[in-house]
Design a protein around this motif. Structure first.
Motif, mmCIF file in Angstrom:
data_model
loop_
_atom_site.group_PDB
_atom_site.id
_atom_site.type_symbol
_atom_site.label_atom_id
_atom_site.label_comp_id
_atom_site.label_asym_id
_atom_site.label_seq_id
_atom_site.Cartn_x
_atom_site.Cartn_y
_atom_site.Cartn_z
ATOM 1 N N VAL A 1 0.990 -1.241 0.001
ATOM 2 C CA VAL A 1 -0.092 0.033 -0.072
ATOM 3 C C VAL A 1 0.837 1.127 -0.091
ATOM 4 O O VAL A 1 1.757 1.376 0.954
ATOM 5 N N PHE A 2 0.583 2.065 -0.851
ATOM 6 C CA PHE A 2 1.373 3.249 -1.054
ATOM 7 C C PHE A 2 0.364 4.733 -0.926
ATOM 8 O O PHE A 2 -0.612 4.500 -1.612
ATOM 9 N N VAL A 3 0.527 5.411 -0.082
ATOM 10 C CA VAL A 3 -0.031 6.613 0.561
ATOM 11 C C VAL A 3 0.689 7.881 0.158
ATOM 12 O O VAL A 3 1.637 8.043 0.514
ATOM 13 N N SER A 4 -0.225 8.859 -0.249
ATOM 14 C CA SER A 4 0.362 10.164 -0.180
ATOM 15 C C SER A 4 -0.671 10.922 0.580
ATOM 16 O O SER A 4 -2.064 10.729 0.129
ATOM 17 N N GLY A 5 -0.354 12.259 1.002
ATOM 18 C CA GLY A 5 -1.497 13.057 1.665
ATOM 19 C C GLY A 5 -0.750 14.191 2.354
ATOM 20 O O GLY A 5 0.525 14.488 2.126
ATOM 21 N N ASN A 6 -1.382 15.005 3.090
ATOM 22 C CA ASN A 6 -1.115 16.070 4.129
ATOM 23 C C ASN A 6 -1.292 15.759 5.581
ATOM 24 O O ASN A 6 -2.003 14.988 5.978
ATOM 25 N N ALA B 1 -0.937 20.591 14.678
ATOM 26 C CA ALA B 1 -1.870 21.654 15.366
ATOM 27 C C ALA B 1 -1.092 23.058 15.541
ATOM 28 O O ALA B 1 -1.702 24.186 15.634
ATOM 29 N N CYS B 2 0.278 22.626 15.596
ATOM 30 C CA CYS B 2 1.178 24.223 15.832
ATOM 31 C C CYS B 2 1.528 24.890 14.515
ATOM 32 O O CYS B 2 2.133 25.796 14.450
ATOM 33 N N GLN B 3 1.075 24.272 13.164
ATOM 34 C CA GLN B 3 1.414 24.991 12.088
ATOM 35 C C GLN B 3 0.317 25.355 11.244
ATOM 36 O O GLN B 3 -0.715 24.530 11.202
ATOM 37 N N LEU C 1 1.896 19.581 6.101
ATOM 38 C CA LEU C 1 3.389 19.012 5.274
ATOM 39 C C LEU C 1 2.806 17.899 4.417
ATOM 40 O O LEU C 1 1.693 17.282 4.737
ATOM 41 N N LYS C 2 3.441 17.786 3.322
ATOM 42 C CA LYS C 2 3.237 16.838 2.342
ATOM 43 C C LYS C 2 3.813 15.549 2.771
ATOM 44 O O LYS C 2 4.957 15.621 3.206
ATOM 45 N N ASN D 1 7.488 15.051 2.198
ATOM 46 C CA ASN D 1 7.949 15.605 0.864
ATOM 47 C C ASN D 1 8.070 16.951 0.776
ATOM 48 O O ASN D 1 7.068 17.951 1.043
ATOM 49 N N TYR D 2 9.319 17.319 0.498
ATOM 50 C CA TYR D 2 9.630 18.900 0.544
ATOM 51 C C TYR D 2 9.713 19.808 -0.481
ATOM 52 O O TYR D 2 9.815 20.869 -0.593
#
Length: 124
Positions: A82-87, A91-93, A97-98, A122-123
């Motif tokens: 299973v390969f997942v990508s997302g955000n 709470a503090c930002q 982040l990707k 992922n930057y």
């Protein structure tokens, strides 16, 4: 076969990120003593080391939003990749982040456990 892989993979992803966001210590039940996690290049082996890392992350509250999920059968009988990508919203930002994460799910006694887990922010 493909429908089974997709339904198992989707159910796993929903369950994993729900636990991560609401009750992180409960993730221990998804790992096995032989499980491996590579987290931003740091290699960890076994449920205890993996859970120590996940529970010591420098944030308590977060929310994962999944954007894509890909599934493949593994050559190991009944296993699933299973390969997942997302955000990842902390709470503090202000900005999420990707991230990308890969799981190798192994069947055992009517359920699955995570044998391999690779996580990267992922930057770009």
């Amino acid at each position: 076969m493909e429908e089974h892989i997709e339904s198992v993979g989707k159910a796993f992803v929903d369950h994993y990120y729900n636990l991560f966001d609401s009750n992180r210590p409960s993730l221990a039940s998804l790992y096995h003593p032989s499980s491996m996690l590579t987290f931003e290049g740091q290699k960890l082996l076994g449920t205890d080391d993996i859970m120590r890392k996940l529970c010591e992350l420098p944030f308590d509250q977060c929310l994962h939003t999944i954007t894509t999920i890909d599934y493949q059968p593994s050559c190991f009988g009944g296993a699933i990749l299973v390969f997942v990508s997302g955000n990842l919203q902390l709470a503090c930002q202000e900005h999420p982040l990707k991230f990308s994460q890969m799981f190798h799910l192994i069947p055992i006694q009517g359920t699955f456990y995570v044998q391999n887990d690779i996580f990267r922010l992922n930057y770009c």
